[in-house]
Design an enzyme around this catalytic site. Structure first.
Site, PDB file in Angstrom:
ATOM      1  N   LYS A  25      32.188  51.062  41.222  1.00  0.00           N
ATOM      2  CA  LYS A  25      33.009  51.660  42.285  1.00  0.00           C
ATOM      3  C   LYS A  25      33.222  53.156  42.026  1.00  0.00           C
ATOM      4  O   LYS A  25      33.124  53.953  42.946  1.00  0.00           O
ATOM      5  CB  LYS A  25      34.392  50.983  42.351  1.00  0.00           C
ATOM      6  CG  LYS A  25      34.370  49.514  42.732  1.00  0.00           C
ATOM      7  CD  LYS A  25      35.777  48.990  42.995  1.00  0.00           C
ATOM      8  CE  LYS A  25      36.714  49.013  41.802  1.00  0.00           C
ATOM      9  NZ  LYS A  25      36.336  48.127  40.681  1.00  0.00           N
ATOM     10  N   ARG A 100      44.365  45.621  45.170  1.00  0.00           N
ATOM     11  CA  ARG A 100      43.853  44.611  44.248  1.00  0.00           C
ATOM     12  C   ARG A 100      44.530  43.271  44.471  1.00  0.00           C
ATOM     13  O   ARG A 100      44.189  42.297  43.804  1.00  0.00           O
ATOM     14  CB  ARG A 100      44.097  45.058  42.808  1.00  0.00           C
ATOM     15  CG  ARG A 100      42.868  45.726  42.169  1.00  0.00           C
ATOM     16  CD  ARG A 100      43.299  46.205  40.823  1.00  0.00           C
ATOM     17  NE  ARG A 100      42.275  46.261  39.822  1.00  0.00           N
ATOM     18  CZ  ARG A 100      41.677  47.393  39.443  1.00  0.00           C
ATOM     19  NH1 ARG A 100      41.924  48.519  40.049  1.00  0.00           N
ATOM     20  NH2 ARG A 100      40.824  47.370  38.434  1.00  0.00           N
ATOM     21  N   ARG A 137      30.021  50.357  27.537  1.00  0.00           N
ATOM     22  CA  ARG A 137      30.402  51.671  28.064  1.00  0.00           C
ATOM     23  C   ARG A 137      31.038  52.556  26.996  1.00  0.00           C
ATOM     24  O   ARG A 137      31.937  52.129  26.273  1.00  0.00           O
ATOM     25  CB  ARG A 137      31.397  51.423  29.192  1.00  0.00           C
ATOM     26  CG  ARG A 137      31.465  52.493  30.201  1.00  0.00           C
ATOM     27  CD  ARG A 137      31.829  51.961  31.532  1.00  0.00           C
ATOM     28  NE  ARG A 137      33.191  51.463  31.611  1.00  0.00           N
ATOM     29  CZ  ARG A 137      33.826  51.297  32.766  1.00  0.00           C
ATOM     30  NH1 ARG A 137      33.224  51.582  33.897  1.00  0.00           N
ATOM     31  NH2 ARG A 137      35.043  50.827  32.795  1.00  0.00           N
ATOM     32  N   ARG A 170      36.944  52.610  26.011  1.00  0.00           N
ATOM     33  CA  ARG A 170      38.268  52.405  26.595  1.00  0.00           C
ATOM     34  C   ARG A 170      38.830  51.108  26.043  1.00  0.00           C
ATOM     35  O   ARG A 170      38.105  50.120  25.967  1.00  0.00           O
ATOM     36  CB  ARG A 170      38.133  52.276  28.120  1.00  0.00           C
ATOM     37  CG  ARG A 170      38.644  53.468  28.887  1.00  0.00           C
ATOM     38  CD  ARG A 170      38.254  53.420  30.329  1.00  0.00           C
ATOM     39  NE  ARG A 170      38.730  52.258  31.055  1.00  0.00           N
ATOM     40  CZ  ARG A 170      38.584  52.096  32.369  1.00  0.00           C
ATOM     41  NH1 ARG A 170      37.990  53.020  33.092  1.00  0.00           N
ATOM     42  NH2 ARG A 170      39.020  51.005  32.974  1.00  0.00           N
ATOM     43  N   ARG A 181      40.033  40.776  32.584  1.00  0.00           N
ATOM     44  CA  ARG A 181      40.026  41.564  33.829  1.00  0.00           C
ATOM     45  C   ARG A 181      39.216  40.845  34.902  1.00  0.00           C
ATOM     46  O   ARG A 181      39.566  40.875  36.084  1.00  0.00           O
ATOM     47  CB  ARG A 181      39.461  42.962  33.573  1.00  0.00           C
ATOM     48  CG  ARG A 181      40.386  43.810  32.718  1.00  0.00           C
ATOM     49  CD  ARG A 181      39.726  45.078  32.260  1.00  0.00           C
ATOM     50  NE  ARG A 181      39.609  46.069  33.325  1.00  0.00           N
ATOM     51  CZ  ARG A 181      38.887  47.175  33.211  1.00  0.00           C
ATOM     52  NH1 ARG A 181      38.216  47.425  32.109  1.00  0.00           N
ATOM     53  NH2 ARG A 181      38.831  48.028  34.216  1.00  0.00           N
TER      54      ARG A 181
HETATM   55  P1  AMP Z   1      40.359  50.506  36.915  1.00  0.00           P
HETATM   56  O1  AMP Z   1      40.016  51.782  36.263  1.00  0.00           O
HETATM   57  O2  AMP Z   1      40.402  50.592  38.422  1.00  0.00           O
HETATM   58  O3  AMP Z   1      39.493  49.349  36.459  1.00  0.00           O
HETATM   59  O4  AMP Z   1      41.866  50.138  36.482  1.00  0.00           O
HETATM   60  C1  AMP Z   1      42.225  50.011  35.119  1.00  0.00           C
HETATM   61  C2  AMP Z   1      43.509  49.195  35.018  1.00  0.00           C
HETATM   62  O5  AMP Z   1      44.552  49.861  35.736  1.00  0.00           O
HETATM   63  C3  AMP Z   1      43.444  47.803  35.637  1.00  0.00           C
HETATM   64  O6  AMP Z   1      42.876  46.840  34.756  1.00  0.00           O
HETATM   65  C4  AMP Z   1      44.922  47.539  35.906  1.00  0.00           C
HETATM   66  O7  AMP Z   1      45.631  47.238  34.710  1.00  0.00           O
HETATM   67  C5  AMP Z   1      45.409  48.916  36.372  1.00  0.00           C
HETATM   68  N1  AMP Z   1      45.257  49.080  37.839  1.00  0.00           N
HETATM   69  C6  AMP Z   1      44.436  49.926  38.499  1.00  0.00           C
HETATM   70  N2  AMP Z   1      44.580  49.808  39.825  1.00  0.00           N
HETATM   71  C7  AMP Z   1      45.521  48.853  40.023  1.00  0.00           C
HETATM   72  C8  AMP Z   1      46.084  48.260  41.173  1.00  0.00           C
HETATM   73  N3  AMP Z   1      45.710  48.608  42.413  1.00  0.00           N
HETATM   74  N4  AMP Z   1      47.028  47.286  40.987  1.00  0.00           N
HETATM   75  C9  AMP Z   1      47.417  46.914  39.749  1.00  0.00           C
HETATM   76  N5  AMP Z   1      46.910  47.414  38.625  1.00  0.00           N
HETATM   77  C10 AMP Z   1      45.959  48.384  38.740  1.00  0.00           C
END
Ligand code: AMP
Length: 228
Positions: A25, A100, A137, A170, A181
């Site tokens: 994404k 989400r 990664r 990360r 996740r």
């Molecule tokens: P991402 O980089 O989008 O994969 O997000 C990393 C982490 O941030 C996720 O695993 C969640 O813990 C948190 N996170 C990001 N976006 C959201 C969201 N819309 N709702 C809840 N948690 C989020």
């Protein structure tokens, strides 16, 4: 078509990239937003910045993020509503990693001051491919460039090819956390596919292909008028 022409004719719209973690994404979001000249809003990036800056939100979010859980809806919604009320979002924006949950999607509809056209692109990829992508990664601390142990390893171990910066994983890319996740994605985010399909705004693409081919496919879908 020139970029200026494209910009003038781009309808006000909210583009939502839906997909499991590691489906690409972020990469697609960068290309699409550069092409359409709209802001790229990644809730993951906004949260990571809060964690780094040790804000109140960052302190609350950190544990959830490091264990692969979702940050509570109320916290994310506050942060998002503040961001999309900025003037650069007036002509539309792209959401990466939001919504989400169904609750977040419903709240987003209420947050939009006037109905903006939604386009939702769902990136499909198998769990196995994701585990390999994410657990390999490696990010550069200095320039943010992303290497992958398996598909694009750095020439010198632990160092970025672009700027020589130190590479790191990360905390939420560790295999166990990636599995958590994915579980969270299947339980809480995947139902959004049906939610947006029922609204007639969803298009699906296969994410396990060359990013530039994928971008061409997404651009074609976005320049069409309806979902697929
Ligand atoms: P991402 O980089 O989008 O994969 O997000 C990393 C982490 O941030 C996720 O695993 C969640 O813990 C948190 N996170 C990001 N976006 C959201 C969201 N819309 N709702 C809840 N948690 C989020």
């Amino acid at each position: 078509m020139t970029d200026t022409h494209q910009r003038q004719n781009t309808p006000r719209q909210v583009i939502i990239l839906l997909g499991p973690p590691g489906s690409g994404k972020g990469t697609q979001a960068l290309q699409i937003t550069r092409h359409l000249h709209i802001p790229h809003i990644s809730t993951g990036d906004l949260l990571r910045k809060n964690v780094k800056d040790e804000t109140e939100l960052g302190k609350l979010a950190k544990e959830y993020m490091n264990s692969g859980k979702l940050v509570p809806d109320a916290l994310v919604l506050n942060m998002l509503s503040e961001r999309i009320s900025c003037s650069d979002c007036n002509k539309g924006y792209l959401l990466d990693g939001f919504p989400r949950t169904i609750l977040q999607a419903e709240a987003l509809e209420k947050l939009l001051k006037e109905p903006m056209k939604h386009r939702v692109i769902s990136l499909n990829i198998s769990d196995d491919a994701i585990i390999k992508r994410m657990s390999g990664r490696l990010l550069c601390k200095k320039c943010g460039h992303i290497h992958n142990k398996y598909s694009s390893p750095p020439m010198r171990e632990g160092l970025c090819d672009r700027c020589n910066g130190e590479l790191y994983q990360r905390p939420d890319d560790a295999v166990d956390v990636v599995k958590e996740r994915l579980k969270v994605y299947h339980d809480q985010t995947k139902p959004l596919i049906e939610f947006y399909k029922n609204k007639g705004v969803l298009s699906s693409v296969l994410a396990d292909q060359d990013p530039s081919i994928l971008f061409t496919e997404i651009s074609r879908l976005l320049s069409g008028s309806s979902g697929k």
